[in-house]
Design a protein around this motif. Structure first.
Motif, PDB file in Angstrom:
ATOM      1  N   THR A 190       0.825  -1.211   0.000  1.00  0.00           N
ATOM      2  CA  THR A 190       0.000   0.000   0.000  1.00  0.00           C
ATOM      3  C   THR A 190       0.853   1.252   0.000  1.00  0.00           C
ATOM      4  O   THR A 190       0.572   2.222  -0.727  1.00  0.00           O
ATOM      5  CB  THR A 190      -0.922  -0.011   1.225  1.00  0.00           C
ATOM      6  N   GLU A 191       1.916   1.243   0.792  1.00  0.00           N
ATOM      7  CA  GLU A 191       2.800   2.403   0.840  1.00  0.00           C
ATOM      8  C   GLU A 191       3.472   2.651  -0.506  1.00  0.00           C
ATOM      9  O   GLU A 191       3.563   3.793  -0.971  1.00  0.00           O
ATOM     10  CB  GLU A 191       3.851   2.203   1.929  1.00  0.00           C
ATOM     11  N   GLN A 196       3.750   5.837  -5.563  1.00  0.00           N
ATOM     12  CA  GLN A 196       3.852   5.897  -7.016  1.00  0.00           C
ATOM     13  C   GLN A 196       2.741   6.734  -7.650  1.00  0.00           C
ATOM     14  O   GLN A 196       2.895   7.203  -8.780  1.00  0.00           O
ATOM     15  CB  GLN A 196       3.831   4.488  -7.597  1.00  0.00           C
ATOM     16  N   HIS A 197       1.624   6.893  -6.956  1.00  0.00           N
ATOM     17  CA  HIS A 197       0.483   7.627  -7.522  1.00  0.00           C
ATOM     18  C   HIS A 197       0.171   8.870  -6.699  1.00  0.00           C
ATOM     19  O   HIS A 197      -0.994   9.227  -6.504  1.00  0.00           O
ATOM     20  CB  HIS A 197      -0.744   6.718  -7.595  1.00  0.00           C
ATOM     21  N   LEU A 204      -7.004  14.730  -7.090  1.00  0.00           N
ATOM     22  CA  LEU A 204      -8.362  14.508  -6.588  1.00  0.00           C
ATOM     23  C   LEU A 204      -8.735  15.426  -5.439  1.00  0.00           C
ATOM     24  O   LEU A 204      -9.907  15.506  -5.075  1.00  0.00           O
ATOM     25  CB  LEU A 204      -8.513  13.054  -6.128  1.00  0.00           C
ATOM     26  N   VAL A 205      -7.763  16.102  -4.861  1.00  0.00           N
ATOM     27  CA  VAL A 205      -8.061  16.983  -3.735  1.00  0.00           C
ATOM     28  C   VAL A 205      -8.720  18.248  -4.270  1.00  0.00           C
ATOM     29  O   VAL A 205      -8.177  18.918  -5.168  1.00  0.00           O
ATOM     30  CB  VAL A 205      -6.772  17.337  -2.973  1.00  0.00           C
ATOM     31  N   GLU A 304       7.182  11.614  -8.044  1.00  0.00           N
ATOM     32  CA  GLU A 304       7.001  10.299  -8.649  1.00  0.00           C
ATOM     33  C   GLU A 304       7.080   9.166  -7.640  1.00  0.00           C
ATOM     34  O   GLU A 304       6.788   8.022  -7.982  1.00  0.00           O
ATOM     35  CB  GLU A 304       8.065  10.093  -9.739  1.00  0.00           C
ATOM     36  N   GLY A 305       7.505   9.475  -6.420  1.00  0.00           N
ATOM     37  CA  GLY A 305       7.533   8.443  -5.379  1.00  0.00           C
ATOM     38  C   GLY A 305       8.908   8.060  -4.901  1.00  0.00           C
ATOM     39  O   GLY A 305       9.032   7.204  -4.027  1.00  0.00           O
ATOM     40  N   CYS A 306       9.956   8.646  -5.447  1.00  0.00           N
ATOM     41  CA  CYS A 306      11.313   8.337  -4.989  1.00  0.00           C
ATOM     42  C   CYS A 306      11.621   9.201  -3.772  1.00  0.00           C
ATOM     43  O   CYS A 306      11.936  10.386  -3.902  1.00  0.00           O
ATOM     44  CB  CYS A 306      12.328   8.588  -6.107  1.00  0.00           C
ATOM     45  N   THR A 307      11.507   8.621  -2.576  1.00  0.00           N
ATOM     46  CA  THR A 307      11.723   9.363  -1.324  1.00  0.00           C
ATOM     47  C   THR A 307      13.004   8.942  -0.626  1.00  0.00           C
ATOM     48  O   THR A 307      13.189   9.258   0.548  1.00  0.00           O
ATOM     49  CB  THR A 307      10.523   9.150  -0.388  1.00  0.00           C
ATOM     50  N   ASN A 308      13.859   8.217  -1.327  1.00  0.00           N
ATOM     51  CA  ASN A 308      15.136   7.789  -0.748  1.00  0.00           C
ATOM     52  C   ASN A 308      16.175   8.862  -1.036  1.00  0.00           C
ATOM     53  O   ASN A 308      16.495   9.149  -2.195  1.00  0.00           O
ATOM     54  CB  ASN A 308      15.570   6.457  -1.361  1.00  0.00           C
ATOM     55  N   ALA A 309      16.720   9.477   0.011  1.00  0.00           N
ATOM     56  CA  ALA A 309      17.665  10.580  -0.164  1.00  0.00           C
ATOM     57  C   ALA A 309      18.935  10.127  -0.855  1.00  0.00           C
ATOM     58  O   ALA A 309      19.515  10.869  -1.662  1.00  0.00           O
ATOM     59  CB  ALA A 309      17.979  11.220   1.190  1.00  0.00           C
ATOM     60  N   TRP A 310      19.387   8.903  -0.574  1.00  0.00           N
ATOM     61  CA  TRP A 310      20.627   8.423  -1.193  1.00  0.00           C
ATOM     62  C   TRP A 310      20.447   8.250  -2.700  1.00  0.00           C
ATOM     63  O   TRP A 310      21.306   8.625  -3.477  1.00  0.00           O
ATOM     64  CB  TRP A 310      21.039   7.104  -0.552  1.00  0.00           C
ATOM     65  N   LYS A 311      19.284   7.710  -3.120  1.00  0.00           N
ATOM     66  CA  LYS A 311      19.024   7.561  -4.556  1.00  0.00           C
ATOM     67  C   LYS A 311      18.867   8.928  -5.235  1.00  0.00           C
ATOM     68  O   LYS A 311      19.310   9.131  -6.354  1.00  0.00           O
ATOM     69  CB  LYS A 311      17.775   6.725  -4.776  1.00  0.00           C
TER      70      LYS A 311
END
Length: 312
Positions: A190-191, A196-197, A204-205, A304-311
């Motif tokens: 789910t996370e 990703q979306h 929708l808000v 886009e969903g990339c929340t990794n600081a190292w990446k």
């Protein structure tokens, strides 16, 4: 004569005086030359306590283990050490446990953290452990399950060696996932899906008209580099006012230091500034950053969903 200690009575310690018979062995090759008569239910060989007195700290040890059991035992009239409590627990016979029908092999324990791990086998229906395996190899659960033909369901996680061991040891059993791993896998999926979306959810808000904020000057008449409402600037103004108020009333700097709980250097620095804006140094200026050219790209990747600081 034997004098075994017995359970206390009315707060007083009890010592029994037993007259028993001693038998001699005529076999010269026997290592034990004499044998002392034992009274069933009361004494045992080489025992200094009666069976009733042994049962009390053993029951306490089963509930509280060594240290806590040794602290509670004097309240029951028994003075024993934690080692004695553990020794009495270890001497208890193994309880008769019925063959489990649903076995869980997804639990692990560490004999040395980071180095040596074993496997805990749990009776899922009775909610209690049934055995400890010395390692996490697939051969150990396979050998144990092979000796338990009554196992119908094996509850495990997604570890490959657990799957191989279960298939080899109990091919007739149905393999299922336990409740915790089901919820854990669902939460992870789910996370990831929500991450990703994020843009779809944001669209929708409903948009609510926001009133235009009042125009705030970028700098006041004293040349402040930050407008009103900046938390660092407001905190400096408050501390400056708190120091100058007692100084104006005639208090010394040492007195202000004790009243406000500040260091003397901080009080001296605040007292030496006529206006708080003089304390606004370069750390609050809008300095250029090496990420300024890449901030739009980083914002897009984050959306886009990339929340990794190292990446990133």
């Amino acid at each position: 004569m034997r004098f075994p200690a017995d359970a206390p009575s009315a707060g007083r310690s009890v010592v029994l005086q037993l007259r028993v018979r001693r038998f001699a062995c005529r076999n010269s090759e026997c290592t034990c030359r004499t044998f002392v008569e034992q009274i069933p239910g009361l004494t045992r060989r080489h025992g200094q306590r009666t069976e009733r007195l042994r049962a009390t700290p053993a029951s306490v040890g089963l509930a509280l283990a060594g240290r806590a059991g040794a602290r509670l035992a004097p309240a029951l009239g028994v003075c024993v050490s934690r080692s004695t409590v553990l020794r009495l627990v270890d001497a208890l016979p193994e309880p008769e446990v019925p063959a489990p029908r649903v076995v869980g092999v997804c639990c692990e324990y560490a004999t040395r953290k980071g180095r040596h791990y074993g496997t805990v086998l749990v009776d899922v229906e009775a909610r209690r452990p049934v055995d400890l395996l010395p390692d996490r190899e697939g051969s150990s659960p396979a050998a144990w399950l092979a000796d338990q033909p009554g196992v119908e369901v094996v509850c495990r996680d997604r570890t490959p060696f657990f799957a191989e061991g279960t298939t080899a040891g109990a091919p007739q059993a149905v393999q299922v996932a336990d409740r915790w791993h089901l919820w854990h896998n669902l939460s992870e999926a789910t996370e990831q899906s929500v991450a990703q979306h994020r843009r779809c959810l944001r669209a929708l808000v409903p948009t609510v008209p926001v009133p235009a904020p009042e125009a705030v000057p970028a700098a006041d008449s004293h040349g402040s580099p930050r407008p009103r409402g900046h938390r660092f600037a407001d905190r400096t103004r408050d501390r400056h006012a708190a120091v100058h108020a007692p100084l104006t009333a005639g208090h010394s700097r040492r007195s202000v230091q004790r009243q406000l709980g500040m260091t003397y250097r901080t009080v001296k620095q605040l007292a030496g500034a006529a206006m708080p804006e003089e304390l606004f140094t370069g750390q609050w200026q809008n300095r250029p950053s090496v990420l300024d050219d890449y901030k739009p790209y980083l914002d897009d990747r984050w959306s886009e969903g990339c929340t990794n600081a190292w990446k990133l």
